[in-house]
Design an enzyme around this catalytic site. Structure first.
Site, PDB file in Angstrom:
ATOM      1  N   LYS A 181       0.854  -1.178   0.000  1.00  0.00           N
ATOM      2  CA  LYS A 181       0.000   0.000   0.000  1.00  0.00           C
ATOM      3  C   LYS A 181       0.895   1.234   0.000  1.00  0.00           C
ATOM      4  O   LYS A 181       1.415   1.657   1.031  1.00  0.00           O
ATOM      5  CB  LYS A 181      -0.933   0.067   1.207  1.00  0.00           C
ATOM      6  N   GLY A 212      -5.022   3.237  -1.831  1.00  0.00           N
ATOM      7  CA  GLY A 212      -6.111   3.608  -0.950  1.00  0.00           C
ATOM      8  C   GLY A 212      -5.584   4.386   0.231  1.00  0.00           C
ATOM      9  O   GLY A 212      -4.387   4.638   0.360  1.00  0.00           O
ATOM     10  N   GLY A 214      -4.907   5.289   4.345  1.00  0.00           N
ATOM     11  CA  GLY A 214      -4.488   4.550   5.519  1.00  0.00           C
ATOM     12  C   GLY A 214      -5.660   4.101   6.358  1.00  0.00           C
ATOM     13  O   GLY A 214      -5.649   3.003   6.932  1.00  0.00           O
ATOM     14  N   GLY A 218      -4.768   0.695   5.004  1.00  0.00           N
ATOM     15  CA  GLY A 218      -3.760   0.479   6.036  1.00  0.00           C
ATOM     16  C   GLY A 218      -4.326  -0.233   7.248  1.00  0.00           C
ATOM     17  O   GLY A 218      -3.730  -1.187   7.775  1.00  0.00           O
ATOM     18  N   GLU A 256       9.406   2.049  10.984  1.00  0.00           N
ATOM     19  CA  GLU A 256      10.412   3.107  10.835  1.00  0.00           C
ATOM     20  C   GLU A 256       9.631   4.401  10.855  1.00  0.00           C
ATOM     21  O   GLU A 256       8.917   4.721   9.908  1.00  0.00           O
ATOM     22  CB  GLU A 256      11.201   2.910   9.534  1.00  0.00           C
ATOM     23  N   CYS A 290      13.083  11.431   7.596  1.00  0.00           N
ATOM     24  CA  CYS A 290      12.909  11.168   9.017  1.00  0.00           C
ATOM     25  C   CYS A 290      14.232  11.172   9.771  1.00  0.00           C
ATOM     26  O   CYS A 290      14.258  11.430  10.970  1.00  0.00           O
ATOM     27  CB  CYS A 290      12.168   9.849   9.218  1.00  0.00           C
ATOM     28  N   GLU A 390       9.171  16.769  15.245  1.00  0.00           N
ATOM     29  CA  GLU A 390       9.636  16.612  13.865  1.00  0.00           C
ATOM     30  C   GLU A 390       8.883  17.609  12.982  1.00  0.00           C
ATOM     31  O   GLU A 390       7.656  17.576  12.903  1.00  0.00           O
ATOM     32  CB  GLU A 390       9.381  15.177  13.400  1.00  0.00           C
TER      33      GLU A 390
END
Length: 489
Positions: A181, A212, A214, A218, A256, A290, A390
């Site tokens: 996905k 699609g 999440g 997901g 991650e 990231c 972040e």
């Protein structure tokens, strides 16, 4: 599949199918998700919004294909990966063009990093598989490593192709079958990759793709009883939701997630050299990495010098159209992230940080597109939100320290632990500092990228590892067979 490509072979227009069991197949919903060019804020394509029923078909195909693929000779899997690798190199330019259009990567960066590093993950999987021992003996006990099964792979919009190959390549090398996905915000390079896998001759059901959201796909993947493992790269919020949904089926989950990586400049560092490198590392991919070293930790008595060098570096950066070869930084990849970056810049100013350069608003000459001014704050303390959260944009925080122990404490003062950097002339001291930083990777003195170096996080940056043999083994189960070998006489 209802689709089209332009003169450069770049995927455009509408894609109303999922890739299931070796073919492009219509999905059960008529809903389409727009793909927006972040440089022009225009819709350039649409992809089908898959439903849970479409995922069920993909998982069933992967489950059916798994026994034969898991038992396939290593030579066959190596040959498949070699073909995929070769086709990626052949189609490198259309892939780079697509990345520039779907998520705003500067074309020079797409050509130099996004595509070749994605291909390098496939090459690394080939190298690991070629030498891997799936059965080893310890006395009379055999230790067998076997593919874990059907893997659900969830990938992000910031490095869309790179993160796909980082997951798909080791999974296929291990003998797993996969359902991918990709991010609905940057799905076009994923569609091109699916076509590459198809053209490389992957057996039906070994690789599947369902586009699609999440919330729909997901979540269904995470809780699906016939998926044995989930690997997700994404936000901390998404990672936590996936882990929660996966818990009832006790499947393996590797994550991650976010980062707030430090870049510690030791007192003996070559500041005129390492400060510009540190700025550009923080701003690479428009800061949408990231592991970007977005906290530059410097000696207090060097603060004015660092600010001057950093300001000059940032002000020399060309921000512009990602399709222009002269562009260094394109736009932020999507509207939601653009709005967040602007809000965080405002928060830095309100929080008392010193604005070295940049600031809120678009750069001069850009009235349209999700462009951000390269921004540097100084005098940042650990109590400020810009030091802890972040930002995921071209925003650098310069943080002063008085001694090396304080520098290490600042580096570790975060809920994250993904990446880290240390710069210093005394290599032994730099190594000692690196050993004290609580992150999954540390880069000493700007080393070359290593496709085999394990990548992953401590703390809230996730769990599990990617790349090289460590990433490969995430897709394996471990079986012990006692009495496998005859006892010694």
């Amino acid at each position: 599949m209802k689709t089209a490509t332009d003169a450069d072979g770049v995927a455009t227009k509408a894609h109303d199918c999922a890739y299931i069991a070796g073919a492009w197949r219509p999905v059960s919903s008529a809903e389409m998700l727009p793909v927006v060019d972040p440089a022009r804020e225009t819709v350039i394509a649409e992809v089908a919004a898959g439903r849970a029923s479409d995922l069920d078909r993909a998982v069933a195909a992967a489950r059916e294909a798994f026994p034969a693929f898991a038992a396939s000779p290593v030579s066959e899997r190596l040959a498949l990966l070699e073909r995929i690798h070769g086709l990626m190199l052949e189609r490198a330019e259309p892939l780079a063009q697509t990345l520039a259009r779907e998520m705003g990567a500067a074309i020079s960066h797409a050509r130099a990093a996004h595509v070749p590093l994605a291909a390098a993950h496939i090459r690394a999987a080939i190298e690991v598989l070629a030498d891997y021992q799936f059965l080893t003996l310890r006395g009379t006990t055999a230790i067998v490593r076997e593919p874990i099964g059907v893997c659900g792979l969830i990938t992000p919009w910031n490095w869309p192709l790179y993160q796909i190959t980082a997951k798909v390549a080791p999974a296929l090398a291990a003998g797993c079958t996969v359902v991918l996905k990709p991010s609905e915000l940057a799905p076009l390079s994923a569609l091109m990759f699916a076509q590459i896998v198809h053209d490389a001759g992957a057996p039906p059901g070994v690789f599947n793709l369902v586009n699609g959201t999440g919330v729909e796909i997901g979540a269904a993947m995470a809780g699906h009883p016939d998926i044995d493992m989930i690997s997700i790269t994404g936000s901390n919020r998404a990672g936590a939701l996936v882990a929660q949904a996966a818990a009832p089926t006790v499947k393996r989950v590797t994550q991650e997630l976010g980062g707030k990586s430090p870049n510690v400049l030791l007192p003996d560092a070559d500041f005129p050299r390492v400060v510009p490198l540190g700025v550009m590392a923080a701003f690479r991919n428009v800061g949408q990495s990231c592991s970007a070293p977005t906290r530059m930790i410097v000696p207090r008595w060097k603060l004015a010098e660092v600010e001057a060098i950093a300001r000059a570096t940032a002000q020399a950066i060309t921000v512009g159209d990602p399709l222009d070869d002269r562009t260094v930084l394109g736009p932020i990849a999507n509207r939601a992230q653009f709005d967040r970056v602007q809000a965080m810049i405002e928060m830095g100013i309100a929080g008392g940080a010193s604005l070295v350069c940049g600031g809120p608003g678009r750069p001069h000459g850009h009235d349209r597109g999700f462009y951000v001014r390269p921004t540097i704050f100084s005098g940042v303390t650990g109590a400020m939100r810009i030091a802890q959260e972040e930002i995921f944009g071209p925003v650098l925080c310069i943080m002063p320290y008085d001694d090396v122990d304080e520098a290490v404490a600042i580096a570790n003062d975060t809920v994250f632990g993904l990446g880290g950097h240390v710069q210093g002339a005394d290599v032994e001291q730099a190594r000692a500092v690196a050993l004290r930083i609580r992150t999954g990777q540390v880069h000493l003195n700007q080393p070359a990228w290593d496709a085999h170096a394990p990548f992953g996080g401590y703390k809230r940056s996730g769990n599990g590892r990617e790349y090289g043999v460590f990433g490969f083994e995430e897709y394996l189960e471990t079986k012990a067979i006692l009495g496998f070998a005859p006892a010694p006489l």
